[in-house]
Write a protein that holds these residues in place. Structure first.
Motif, PDB file in Angstrom:
ATOM      1  N   CYS A  12       0.793  -1.237   0.062  1.00  0.00           N
ATOM      2  CA  CYS A  12      -0.027  -0.109  -0.198  1.00  0.00           C
ATOM      3  C   CYS A  12       0.882   1.338   0.275  1.00  0.00           C
ATOM      4  N   SER A  18      -2.864   2.210  -4.363  1.00  0.00           N
ATOM      5  CA  SER A  18      -2.989   3.299  -3.770  1.00  0.00           C
ATOM      6  C   SER A  18      -4.128   3.807  -3.795  1.00  0.00           C
ATOM      7  N   GLY A  58       3.810   1.481   4.871  1.00  0.00           N
ATOM      8  CA  GLY A  58       5.116   2.147   5.318  1.00  0.00           C
ATOM      9  C   GLY A  58       4.688   2.355   6.941  1.00  0.00           C
ATOM     10  N   LYS A  59       5.728   2.717   7.714  1.00  0.00           N
ATOM     11  CA  LYS A  59       5.406   3.195   9.185  1.00  0.00           C
ATOM     12  C   LYS A  59       4.357   4.369   9.319  1.00  0.00           C
ATOM     13  N   GLU A  60       4.671   5.248   8.622  1.00  0.00           N
ATOM     14  CA  GLU A  60       3.499   6.472   8.503  1.00  0.00           C
ATOM     15  C   GLU A  60       3.921   7.320   7.310  1.00  0.00           C
ATOM     16  N   ALA A 100      -1.542   5.144  10.917  1.00  0.00           N
ATOM     17  CA  ALA A 100      -2.791   4.441  11.201  1.00  0.00           C
ATOM     18  C   ALA A 100      -3.315   3.395  10.109  1.00  0.00           C
ATOM     19  N   VAL A 101      -3.158   3.697   8.983  1.00  0.00           N
ATOM     20  CA  VAL A 101      -3.552   2.900   7.938  1.00  0.00           C
ATOM     21  C   VAL A 101      -3.296   1.373   8.055  1.00  0.00           C
ATOM     22  N   GLY A 102      -2.003   0.974   8.352  1.00  0.00           N
ATOM     23  CA  GLY A 102      -1.792  -0.479   8.415  1.00  0.00           C
ATOM     24  C   GLY A 102      -2.036  -1.251   9.576  1.00  0.00           C
TER      25      GLY A 102
HETATM   26  N1  LIG Z   1      -4.364   6.495   0.578  1.00  0.00           N
HETATM   27  C1  LIG Z   1      -3.487   5.413   0.569  1.00  0.00           C
HETATM   28  N2  LIG Z   1      -3.347   4.474  -0.191  1.00  0.00           N
HETATM   29  C2  LIG Z   1      -2.560   3.548  -0.029  1.00  0.00           C
HETATM   30  N3  LIG Z   1      -1.860   3.397   1.086  1.00  0.00           N
HETATM   31  C3  LIG Z   1      -1.903   4.146   2.128  1.00  0.00           C
HETATM   32  C4  LIG Z   1      -2.779   5.344   1.975  1.00  0.00           C
HETATM   33  N4  LIG Z   1      -2.717   6.147   3.035  1.00  0.00           N
HETATM   34  C5  LIG Z   1      -1.969   5.300   3.981  1.00  0.00           C
HETATM   35  N5  LIG Z   1      -1.398   4.287   3.356  1.00  0.00           N
HETATM   36  C6  LIG Z   1      -0.565   3.372   3.812  1.00  0.00           C
HETATM   37  O1  LIG Z   1      -0.417   3.454   5.173  1.00  0.00           O
HETATM   38  C7  LIG Z   1       0.745   3.799   5.822  1.00  0.00           C
HETATM   39  C8  LIG Z   1       0.386   4.797   6.876  1.00  0.00           C
HETATM   40  O2  LIG Z   1      -0.131   5.851   6.542  1.00  0.00           O
HETATM   41  P1  LIG Z   1      -0.580   7.065   7.593  1.00  0.00           P
HETATM   42  O3  LIG Z   1      -1.514   6.072   8.520  1.00  0.00           O
HETATM   43  O4  LIG Z   1      -1.308   7.925   6.506  1.00  0.00           O
HETATM   44  O5  LIG Z   1       0.393   7.494   8.451  1.00  0.00           O
HETATM   45  C9  LIG Z   1       1.397   4.601   4.703  1.00  0.00           C
HETATM   46  O6  LIG Z   1       3.056   4.501   4.631  1.00  0.00           O
HETATM   47  C10 LIG Z   1       0.959   3.619   3.309  1.00  0.00           C
HETATM   48  O7  LIG Z   1       1.872   2.410   3.181  1.00  0.00           O
END
Ligand SMILES: Nc1ncnc2c1ncn2[C@@H]1O[C@H](COP(=O)(O)O)[C@@H](O)[C@H]1O
Ligand SMILES: Cc1cc2nc3c(=O)[nH]c(=O)nc-3n(C[C@H](O)[C@H](O)[C@H](O)COP(=O)(O)OP(=O)(O)OC[C@H]3O[C@@H](n4cnc5c(N)ncnc54)[C@H](O)[C@@H]3O)c2cc1C
Lengths: 257, 320
Positions: A6, A62, A117-119, A127-129
């Motif tokens: 992702c 994505s 990714g980590k964030e 959060a997303v992971g």
């Molecule tokens: N819109 C998105 N599409 C795909 N992967 C995402 C998206 N937003 C967040 N991620 C994945 O979740 C991780 C943590 O994102 P976040 O929670 O926004 O800090 C990112 O490093 C990406 O690997």
């Protein structure tokens, strides 16, 4: 193995952020977009795992508007096999993005492993992971800077701060969030960037993913730029006087020591 | 309005970042706290004195060390029984890992890394940094789902303990299913200094230190004022410091009370990790270095000359 990555498209750190006039977001006009740096580690890890496990496929996902296609192409140029854009608005929140990603993996999977990714460096939410993992009912391991792969299971090293490392074992499938140290992401060669321009990128609509406005529980508004800094007070004098004055400032003005 | 604070603790001690959560603008909210693990009784006193009306203790050997899966499941069972309006945790390595799991399991709204949180007049208002501190934004909650909120360490000061207060202590039992993730080992670092993400003061050195040995200049000063040692990426890449010390876009994001950058140019990727520090001090030979643009105090000078004098001045002030 069926490997998913992702990735989030984010403004490059060097881009100047301008707020929209209504204050409810940023002006996207002159932004230089990149793949969020930790997500490059996620892609790299997927590619290395594919090299170990013959017959593996790396699919990059994505969620976002049309512009994220460029980042998906960059992931293809790095070596991913296929790329899918989940058509969501740019202001979808973590929960909504994670719902869409979980639904896409449900459709295209089953996954053996999912990397994130980590964030992301735009919201720094981290959060997303873990959200995605719960939605898929999979175990999740965050801030991972080392992985040993075994049959059907992995052992991960987690960077929990202060130099402390946790060693976590989990069965696969699992969701793993990449932290710096995991690997050194490769560069896409110019030739592969050109080749990736011609590769197809599939799109899944919010409808197809079963994601609706009700999945968005937060919205960012009233953006503010930080108040302009007072200009820097340069402490003058001989070095010993400068040092004494700075220590006095720390002790008396800021009262931190 | 009920709110629930998730307490982090170690060896019977509440963590400072948990104490800080009681210093937020909690208004008239009915404040509950929950702690899980073993040997929890010593936590009830301080939690009550910080302002919790009720303290829920989930005693279980299975929760003795943190895993996101086990604590997520335990709290996932407990929180719906309590039915708070919001759950607060610190944005620490544990809080970051836990909060999204809870939000997903409880179908809650999630706001992480918040730097302003207020529960005044029954209204929950939160603000968080975006784009690595280049801006901040208010998080609007669009429905009345449970809110899971993590708060950046050092956002507010922990309140003083109020000896007149005490909390009702309520034991809670949970049933944990078999766990998928297993914590095999914790490899503790030999780092005796505070971690950059938790320290009140950080002294950072950059490429200009020139060698790992020369970092003793930074370390001596840091130790004289109880600070953490940070590093620019250039110094990490050159092998002068371990990665754990790196501050910036691809390192740690820190927000200490005071950030002292010594021989650091202030590249945008470095600023991405520290620009929300309360006070920034720059020591650099080059008056044009970009770090001075974000600094509150500056010394234009050679760090090898100035920093040892700072250590000396700090020690003299302490009278040692
Ligand atoms: N819109 C998105 N599409 C795909 N992967 C995402 C998206 N937003 C967040 N991620 C994945 O979740 C991780 C943590 O994102 P976040 O929670 O926004 O800090 C990112 O490093 C990406 O690997
Ligand atoms: C994708 C990406 C991610 C990055 N992530 C990070 C990150 O997370 N963290 C990070 O820090 N960087 C990061 N960088 C690197 C960043 O761009 C800079 O290269 C780096 O921060 C420079 O480190 P520095 O300030 O130590 O070195 P330099 O830029 O070389 O600066 C050295 C400074 O020391 C001063 N100086 C020299 N001698 C002395 C002396 N005797 N006394 C006092 N001052 C002296 C000089 O005037 C100069 O200002 C990243 C870059 C990229 C492209």
């Amino acid at each position: 193995m069926n490997i998913f990555v992702c990735i989030k498209q984010v403004p490059d750190t060097t881009t100047r952020i301008k707020l929209r006039e209504d204050g409810n977001g940023i002006d996207e006009a002159d932004i230089q977009w990149i793949i969020s740096p930790h997500d490059e580690l996620a892609i790299e890890e997927a590619l290395r795992l594919r090299e170990q496990q013959t017959g593996s496929i790396v699919t990059v996902l994505s969620a976002g508007p049309e512009r994220v296609t460029d980042s998906l192409r960059m992931a293809l140029a790095m070596g991913a096999d296929s790329a899918v854009r989940l058509d969501l608005p740019s202001d979808a929140d973590s929960g909504m993005n994670a719902r869409a990603l979980a639904a896409a993996i449900g459709k295209l999977g089953p996954a053996d492993i999912v990397f994130t990714g980590k964030e992301a460096i735009d919201d720094g939410a981290a959060a997303v992971g873990p959200l995605l993992a719960v939605f898929l009912d999979l175990p999740s391991v965050t801030v991972v800077n080392g992985i040993d792969y075994r049959d059907g299971a992995i052992t991960c090293r987690r960077d929990v701060g202060g130099g402390n490392i946790e060693v976590i074992e989990t069965p696969l499938p699992a969701v793993v969030a990449a932290q710096v140290g995991l690997n050194e992401p490769r560069y896409a060669t110019a030739l592969n960037i050109i080749k990736a321009k011609k590769k197809p990128i599939d799109t899944l609509s919010a409808d197809e993913l079963g994601v609706t406005g009700a999945d968005r529980k937060t919205r960012l508004k009233n953006f503010e730029l930080p108040p302009p800094k007072q200009s820097c007070r340069i402490i003058e004098g001989a070095p010993a006087d400068q040092a004494r004055e700075l220590i006095r400032v720390l002790a008396e003005d800021i009262q931190v020591i | 309005m009920k709110i629930l604070i998730i307490a982090e603790h170690k060896n019977g001690q509440l963590s400072e970042t948990t104490r800080e959560l009681f210093g937020l603008l909690l208004g008239q909210a009915e404040v509950h706290a929950v702690a899980a693990g073993e040997n929890l009784e010593p936590l009830a006193g301080p939690l009550g004195q910080l302002g919790a009306a009720k303290v829920h203790l989930i005693g279980s050997p299975a929760l003795a060390s943190y895993t996101g899966e086990s604590l997520g499941q335990a709290l996932g069972q407990f929180i719906p029984q309590l039915a708070p309006v919001a759950v607060l945790a610190a944005h620490t390595p544990q809080g970051k890992d836990l909060a999204p799991r809870l939000a997903a399991a409880l179908d809650a709204a999630l706001a992480t890394d918040c730097i302003q949180v207020s529960f005044n007049d029954g209204q929950v208002t939160v603000r968080r940094p975006v784009y690595a501190g280049k801006a901040t934004a208010e998080v609007e909650f669009t429905d009345d789902s449970l809110k899971v909120i993590t708060v950046r360490p050092r956002t507010v000061k922990a309140p003083e303990l109020d000896a007149a207060r005490s909390a009702e202590v309520i034991p809670v039992a949970v049933e944990l299913p078999e766990q998928k993730t297993v914590l095999k080992e914790i490899i503790a670092s030999d780092n005796a200094r505070p971690d950059v993400t938790e320290a009140a003061i950080i002294v950072t050195g950059g490429r200009s230190l020139g060698s790992a040995e020369n970092f003793s200049v930074i370390e001596n000063f840091a130790d004289s004022i109880g600070a953490a040692v940070g590093s620019s990426r250039a110094a990490v890449d050159a092998g002068y410091r371990p990665y754990r010390d790196q501050v910036g876009q691809t390192g740690k994001v820190v927000s200490p009370q005071v950030y002292i950058a010594c021989g650091v140019s202030g590249a945008i990727q470095h600023l991405a990790g520290m620009r929300t520090s309360k006070y920034i001090v720059a020591i650099n030979t080059d008056p044009e270095a970009p770090i001075f643009q974000v600094a509150d105090y500056g010394i234009v000078g050679d760090l090898f000359e100035v920093v040892p004098l700072l250590a000396e001045a700090a020690k003299n002030r302490n009278g040692s």
